[in-house]
Design a protein around this motif. Structure first.
Motif, PDB file in Angstrom:
ATOM      1  N   VAL A 187      85.110 -45.952  34.087  1.00 50.84           N
ATOM      2  CA  VAL A 187      85.269 -46.544  32.759  1.00 50.84           C
ATOM      3  C   VAL A 187      84.029 -47.380  32.445  1.00 50.84           C
ATOM      4  CG1 VAL A 187      86.584 -48.183  31.371  1.00 50.84           C
ATOM      5  CG2 VAL A 187      87.783 -46.614  32.898  1.00 50.84           C
ATOM      6  N   TRP A 212      89.215 -47.451  22.120  1.00 51.64           N
ATOM      7  CA  TRP A 212      88.599 -46.574  23.111  1.00 51.64           C
ATOM      8  C   TRP A 212      87.773 -45.496  22.430  1.00 51.64           C
ATOM      9  CZ3 TRP A 212      88.365 -47.382  28.237  1.00 51.64           C
ATOM     10  CH2 TRP A 212      89.239 -48.336  28.781  1.00 51.64           C
ATOM     11  N   GLN A 214      84.333 -42.457  23.473  1.00 56.83           N
ATOM     12  CA  GLN A 214      83.813 -41.593  24.530  1.00 56.83           C
ATOM     13  C   GLN A 214      82.297 -41.533  24.431  1.00 56.83           C
ATOM     14  OE1 GLN A 214      86.184 -40.249  26.488  1.00 56.83           O
ATOM     15  NE2 GLN A 214      84.961 -38.976  27.883  1.00 56.83           N
ATOM     16  N   PRO A 219      85.181 -42.601  29.303  1.00 58.40           N
ATOM     17  CA  PRO A 219      85.869 -43.449  28.329  1.00 58.40           C
ATOM     18  C   PRO A 219      85.159 -44.792  28.213  1.00 58.40           C
ATOM     19  CG  PRO A 219      87.121 -43.322  30.369  1.00 58.40           C
ATOM     20  CD  PRO A 219      85.994 -42.352  30.504  1.00 58.40           C
ATOM     21  N   ILE A 221      85.227 -48.704  26.260  1.00 54.92           N
ATOM     22  CA  ILE A 221      85.912 -49.690  25.433  1.00 54.92           C
ATOM     23  C   ILE A 221      84.938 -50.808  25.070  1.00 54.92           C
ATOM     24  CG2 ILE A 221      86.808 -50.943  27.468  1.00 54.92           C
ATOM     25  CD1 ILE A 221      89.269 -51.679  25.688  1.00 54.92           C
ATOM     26  N   ASP A 245      94.294 -54.102  27.867  1.00 56.87           N
ATOM     27  CA  ASP A 245      94.181 -52.673  27.606  1.00 56.87           C
ATOM     28  C   ASP A 245      93.365 -51.991  28.701  1.00 56.87           C
ATOM     29  OD1 ASP A 245      94.508 -50.292  26.327  1.00 56.87           O
ATOM     30  OD2 ASP A 245      93.277 -50.779  24.575  1.00 56.87           O
ATOM     31  N   LEU A 246      92.311 -52.635  29.133  1.00 55.30           N
ATOM     32  CA  LEU A 246      91.493 -52.110  30.236  1.00 55.30           C
ATOM     33  C   LEU A 246      92.304 -52.039  31.514  1.00 55.30           C
ATOM     34  CD1 LEU A 246      88.822 -51.269  31.581  1.00 55.30           C
ATOM     35  CD2 LEU A 246      88.268 -53.715  31.785  1.00 55.30           C
ATOM     36  N   ARG A 249      94.623 -49.130  31.452  1.00 55.37           N
ATOM     37  CA  ARG A 249      93.897 -47.882  31.649  1.00 55.37           C
ATOM     38  C   ARG A 249      93.612 -47.647  33.143  1.00 55.37           C
ATOM     39  NH1 ARG A 249      91.582 -44.262  27.625  1.00 55.37           N
ATOM     40  NH2 ARG A 249      90.475 -42.695  28.818  1.00 55.37           N
ATOM     41  N   LEU A 250      93.221 -48.688  33.818  1.00 58.10           N
ATOM     42  CA  LEU A 250      92.910 -48.566  35.238  1.00 58.10           C
ATOM     43  C   LEU A 250      94.166 -48.282  36.067  1.00 58.10           C
ATOM     44  CD1 LEU A 250      90.351 -51.485  35.600  1.00 58.10           C
ATOM     45  CD2 LEU A 250      89.844 -49.042  35.567  1.00 58.10           C
ATOM     46  N   SER A 254      98.382 -45.632  29.193  1.00 57.30           N
ATOM     47  CA  SER A 254      97.756 -44.991  28.038  1.00 57.30           C
ATOM     48  C   SER A 254      96.569 -45.806  27.558  1.00 57.30           C
ATOM     49  CB  SER A 254      98.769 -44.868  26.904  1.00 57.30           C
ATOM     50  OG  SER A 254      99.298 -46.148  26.561  1.00 57.30           O
TER      51      SER A 254
END
Length: 254
Positions: A187, A212, A214, A219, A221, A245-246, A249-250, A254
């Motif tokens: 990430v 998010w 690309q 990905p 952020i 949010d990070l 993700r980790l 979602s």
């Protein structure tokens, strides 16, 4: 050819020339000055030398791309950046600010450019902004000493901490791209407008943050830069939401 003058006349003329100061003959044969042309043609001036051609301008980005491409490891990349002399920022900085943290970590943070503290210590995100970043990471169980890798878009401090110029970002971008490729994160976190511009080709961090995207096959952020949060502490709530949010993700959310 015999002279038409008799001996006595010729001798008298010679003595007269000696009295006038003529002491020697400068030629073996007499010269009839009345038969010479009125004007003597001037010697031609030598052709002026062609002005030296100006050297062709160097494509700094192309040179950087080739140098970055040949770096097969982070050690090689650092050496290539140290040897790169086409960025004027290098002349005014104390030292190269390459990276900090753990190479190979899942999270790679990309900041903007070194400030005074980073320039002095040779590491990104130190001083007050670095301390705030460490507290932010600790809040979601991240630590640069264990599971975070950190670098900047530019490795040298701009004078008076001014914003990097577009040509400076473009020049150093090949090194940044190779840096990401060699670090192999899962990430990317881009902090601040300059980082968004370099990685995503977009600006407007207040609009981009927390969404998010690309880039570089990863990905991404965008987040507020810690230095911005020090100036605008009321924005820490949004920064906290982005950190959560990070973290999700980790953890595979979602």
């Amino acid at each position: 050819m015999e002279s038409g003058l008799d001996h006595h006349t010729a001798r008298a003329l010679l003595e007269w020339q000696i009295e006038l100061g003529a002491t020697e003959a400068i030629g073996d044969a007499p010269v009839d000055r009345y038969a010479l042309p009125d004007k003597v043609s001037k010697a031609k001036k030598p052709a002026a030398a062609e002005p030296a051609k100006k050297p062709e301008p160097v494509d700094a980005a192309a040179v950087a791309k080739q140098a970055a491409k040949t770096a097969g490891s982070l050690v090689d990349l650092r050496a290539a950046m140290e040897a790169f002399d086409l960025c004027d920022l290098k002349r005014g900085a104390r030292q190269l600010v390459f990276a900090d943290g753990t190479p190979g970590a899942r999270v790679m943070i990309i900041g903007e450019a070194p400030g005074r503290d980073e320039d002095r210590e040779g590491k990104p995100f130190v001083g007050r902004a670095g301390q705030l970043l460490d507290r932010m990471l600790a809040a979601i169980d991240l630590d640069r000493r264990e599971n975070v890798y950190i670098t900047n878009v530019l490795p040298w401090r701009p004078p008076q901490n001014r914003d990097p110029k577009p040509e400076e970002i473009g020049m150093m971008k090949p090194f940044l791209e190779q840096h990401v490729a060699l670090a192999k994160p899962e990430v990317l976190v881009v902090m601040g407008n300059i980082s968004c511009q370099a990685v995503l080709g977009k600006r407007g961090i207040t609009r981009l943050r927390g969404k998010w995207d690309q880039a570089l096959n990863l990905p991404v952020i965008p987040m507020f830069h810690p230095a911005y949060l020090l100036r605008q502490p009321q924005m820490k709530r949004q920064a906290w939401a982005d950190l959560l949010d990070l973290q999700a993700r980790l953890r595979g959310g979602s």
